[in-house]
Each structure stands twice: as structure tokens, then as C-alpha cells.
Scaffold this motif. Structure first.
Motif, PDB file in Angstrom:
ATOM      1  N   GLY A   1      29.088  -6.541  65.860  1.00  0.00           N
ATOM      2  CA  GLY A   1      28.607  -5.152  66.155  1.00  0.00           C
ATOM      3  C   GLY A   1      27.771  -4.594  64.974  1.00  0.00           C
ATOM      4  O   GLY A   1      26.585  -5.132  64.791  1.00  0.00           O
ATOM      5  N   LEU A   2      28.227  -4.326  63.942  1.00  0.00           N
ATOM      6  CA  LEU A   2      27.758  -3.761  62.379  1.00  0.00           C
ATOM      7  C   LEU A   2      26.659  -4.472  62.109  1.00  0.00           C
ATOM      8  O   LEU A   2      25.699  -5.043  61.834  1.00  0.00           O
TER       9      LEU A   2
ATOM     10  N   LYS B   1      22.959   4.598  61.240  1.00  0.00           N
ATOM     11  CA  LYS B   1      22.683   5.518  62.509  1.00  0.00           C
ATOM     12  C   LYS B   1      23.119   5.810  63.547  1.00  0.00           C
ATOM     13  O   LYS B   1      23.690   4.092  64.177  1.00  0.00           O
ATOM     14  N   ARG B   2      22.736   6.754  64.354  1.00  0.00           N
ATOM     15  CA  ARG B   2      23.224   6.674  65.963  1.00  0.00           C
ATOM     16  C   ARG B   2      22.693   5.366  66.770  1.00  0.00           C
ATOM     17  O   ARG B   2      23.575   5.309  66.979  1.00  0.00           O
ATOM     18  N   GLU B   3      21.650   5.560  66.343  1.00  0.00           N
ATOM     19  CA  GLU B   3      20.916   4.026  68.293  1.00  0.00           C
ATOM     20  C   GLU B   3      21.577   3.058  67.790  1.00  0.00           C
ATOM     21  O   GLU B   3      21.424   2.859  68.461  1.00  0.00           O
ATOM     22  N   PHE B   4      21.285   2.483  65.946  1.00  0.00           N
ATOM     23  CA  PHE B   4      22.506   1.271  66.002  1.00  0.00           C
ATOM     24  C   PHE B   4      23.725   0.880  66.278  1.00  0.00           C
ATOM     25  O   PHE B   4      24.021   0.071  66.985  1.00  0.00           O
TER      26      PHE B   4
ATOM     27  N   LEU C   1      31.535   6.287  57.891  1.00  0.00           N
ATOM     28  CA  LEU C   1      30.572   5.415  57.060  1.00  0.00           C
ATOM     29  C   LEU C   1      29.552   4.492  57.964  1.00  0.00           C
ATOM     30  O   LEU C   1      28.471   4.491  57.641  1.00  0.00           O
ATOM     31  N   MET C   2      30.080   4.111  59.641  1.00  0.00           N
ATOM     32  CA  MET C   2      29.369   3.198  60.148  1.00  0.00           C
ATOM     33  C   MET C   2      27.914   3.260  60.309  1.00  0.00           C
ATOM     34  O   MET C   2      27.140   3.582  60.491  1.00  0.00           O
TER      35      MET C   2
ATOM     36  N   LYS D   1      24.421  -3.893  73.524  1.00  0.00           N
ATOM     37  CA  LYS D   1      23.558  -4.623  73.962  1.00  0.00           C
ATOM     38  C   LYS D   1      23.892  -5.671  75.102  1.00  0.00           C
ATOM     39  O   LYS D   1      24.956  -6.466  74.232  1.00  0.00           O
ATOM     40  N   ALA D   2      23.435  -6.098  76.120  1.00  0.00           N
ATOM     41  CA  ALA D   2      24.065  -6.685  76.870  1.00  0.00           C
ATOM     42  C   ALA D   2      23.138  -8.194  77.495  1.00  0.00           C
ATOM     43  O   ALA D   2      22.151  -7.783  77.234  1.00  0.00           O
TER      44      ALA D   2
END
Length: 315
Positions: A163-164, A77-80, A71-72, A87-88
Motif C-alpha cells: 500500500g504505502l 495523509k488521509r487521502e493516500f 504514523l502512516m 484503488k482497484a
């Protein structure tokens, strides 16, 4: 674009986050119920039913995580999912990590104080929240649940909330993203004492993710779940109760004292951090006024009330 259109757009954007989280909540409960039914049926057909089915399993939550991952990808989408949330930012130093760990563990002191205060309050009405406290603090009783609480839950919850959700809110401000993700993290737990506790630790984890990396948030989450949720209770179970309680008290209240000192010493840095990134009132109003966030909040509040009502009826 006028103010009304901007607010309407923000409510729509933030509402998607609430709706997505509500869908995951429903999926998680459906998966847990499905696995419970399957295991109960298997146990009924097994000659050693009692040994096979303990009534507590982490496989339903694991199934929910798998479905949630699909579902995520559909949502963000894949990039996100594979880049943005990982990302750090600034590197994490050893001293900073242990300060943040102390702040994280000190939330247990808040949990204990709140549990005690609410229990006294409910006792005045002839009620009790003891079952809610036990549900929020119980350790695992099966290998699958141990693996879920110690490993899968910290990873999946951090990906979802820090994250999301946090990265979705971050373009509108770091502090807003930390506050919004922490609020949803707290409400998602749907427990009268665990909700404020989860909100408090969500603030710490949100700061760690947005200023350092979600990986460090996962590590803090894992240490907390392993240390206070399973490892320490199992290591101290053979000790006298007074000794075991003393170890827990020293860890939790020692961390609370350290947290107070850290906050006092760093108060100017904290104040500067707040001033550097103010929360725009349009964002806050649109977030808490969005249909998705309101619906999720109502569902979780109802869940809390139903749980308390069930305790009253079964008393």
C-alpha cells in the motif's frame, strides 16, 4: 533541472521510505518489548504464572500496528491512506488467482532449498542456522499470536508494503515499485533465510496489488499464513510423521511444479510485461543509493549477523 539535481531529488524521495520503515521497525520492537515486560510482571504477580505467560504474545505486534496506523496518517495523509492504496485495477479471475496462489506457495520450496543449502554451508564452519529457520517457520503458540499471524500481519504488512510503499514508488514505474517494495519487504524480516523468501513472495504480492488490488494481495497472504503457518500443521499433528510430511511435500512441491509450468506457459506474457515497463537506471540507482534504504539494509544485515553470532556463543 540537470541530472544531478534529479538524482538528488530521487534519493531524497526514496530515502524517506527507508527512514519511515526503519522508524516502524524500531516502534514494533519497542512495543513488543514493552508488552513482554508487562506480561512478565503480571505473570510474576499471578498465582498461575506459568499458565498466564507462555513467553509468546501477539499483543506487542498489535500495539505496534496501532501506533503504525497513526504514523502512516501523519506520513501520507488521509487521502493516500484511505483511497490511493485501495484503488482497484483489473478484475481478478478465478484461474488467475489460483495461478498466483501456486506461485506464492512455491516460494516455500525456495525457502526449504535455501535453508538446506545454508545449513550445509554453515556446518562446514562449525555453525548452524537452525534457530533462524525455526524462527522463520514456527507456528503460533498463543491465541494472540495466532490472530496476529493469520489476520493482523497479512493486513498490516500489505497496507505498509503493497500500500504505502508500493504506491509511493509506483509513479516511477510499476516494475520499479514491485521490485523496490519487495526488496524492503525482504530486508524488513531480518532473517538469513526469511529475507530472500519474503523478497520472492513480495514480487508476487506486489504484482497482485499493482495489477489488481491490495485486497487480493491480503487474501493471498492470509491463505498462505493460515494454510502453511497454523491450520495445516494443527490438522496433521495427530497423523504419523511420514504422512504429515508427505502432505506438506505434496502441497509445496506440487505448487512449485505448477509454478514452473505457469512460468513456461506465460513466458511471452512475462517478457512483454517487462518490456512494456522498463526500470529507469536513475530510479534504481537512486533508490538503492538513498540514505534511508542503505541505513535500513545495514541495520537488518547487522541484525542477521548478530542473530547468528548469538547462536554461536550459546552453542
Amino acid at each position: 533541472m540537470d541530472e544531478k539535481e534529479i538524482r538528488r531529488g530521487l534519493r531524497k524521495e526514496f530515502g524517506r521510505t527507508g527512514w519511515a520503515l526503519l522508524v516502524y521497525y524500531l516502534v514494533m520492537n519497542a512495543a513488543v518489548a514493552l508488552v513482554m515486560v508487562v506480561e512478565m510482571l503480571s505473570a510474576m504477580l499471578s498465582e498461575s504464572a506459568d499458565a498466564y505467560w507462555s513467553g509468546e504474545s501477539g499483543w506487542g505486534y498489535a500495539l505496534a500496528i496501532g501506533i503504525g496506523a497513526v504514523l502512516m496518517l501523519l506520513w501520507k495523509k488521509r487521502e493516500f491512506c484511505l483511497r490511493t492504496i485501495w484503488k482497484a485495477e483489473k478484475p481478478m479471475h478465478v484461474g488467475s488467482f489460483f495461478q498466483l496462489l501456486a506461485l506464492f506457495i512455491s516460494a516455500q520450496a525456495l525457502f526449504q532449498l535455501l535453508s538446506y543449502a545454508l545449513e550445509l554451508l554453515f556446518n562446514q564452519m562449525g555453525l548452524s542456522i537452525s534457530e533462524s529457520v525455526e524462527a522463520a517457520s514456527a507456528s503460533s503458540e498463543s491465541l494472540s499470536m495466532f490472530l496476529y499471524l493469520a489476520l493482523l500481519a497479512p493486513v498490516s504488512e500489505e497496507i505498509l508494503f503493497r500500500g504505502l510503499i508500493l504506491r509511493t514508488l509506483e509513479p516511477y514505474g510499476k516494475r520499479f515499485a514491485i521490485l523496490g517494495s519487495a526488496f524492503l519487504f525482504g530486508m524488513f524480516h531480518g532473517n538469513i533465510v526469511q529475507t530472500p523468501y519474503a523478497f520472492a513472495v513480495g514480487l508476487v504480492l506486489g504484482y497482485v496489488a499493482v495489477e489488481h488490488s491490495i485486497v487480493w494481495a491480503m487474501l493471498l497472504h492470509m491463505i498462505n499464513n493460515l494454510l502453511l503457518g497454523d491450520t495445516l500443521p494443527r490438522l496433521t499433528q495427530f497423523l504419523p510423521t511420514a504422512v504429515s510430511d508427505g502432505i506438506f511435500a505434496a502441497l509445496i512441491w506440487g505448487s512449485a511444479l505448477a509454478a514452473v509450468i505457469i512460468l513456461l506457459v506465460r513466458r511471452r506474457d512475462i517478457s512483454a510485461y517487462r518490456r512494456a515497463d522498463p526500470i529507469h537506471p536513475w530510479c534504481a540507482q537512486s533508490f538503492f543509493g538513498s540514505a534511508g534504504v542503505i541505513t535500513l539494509t545495514v541495520v537488518m544485515v547487522v541484525n542477521i549477523l548478530v542473530t547468528i553470532l548469538a547462536q554461536v556463543l550459546m552453542a
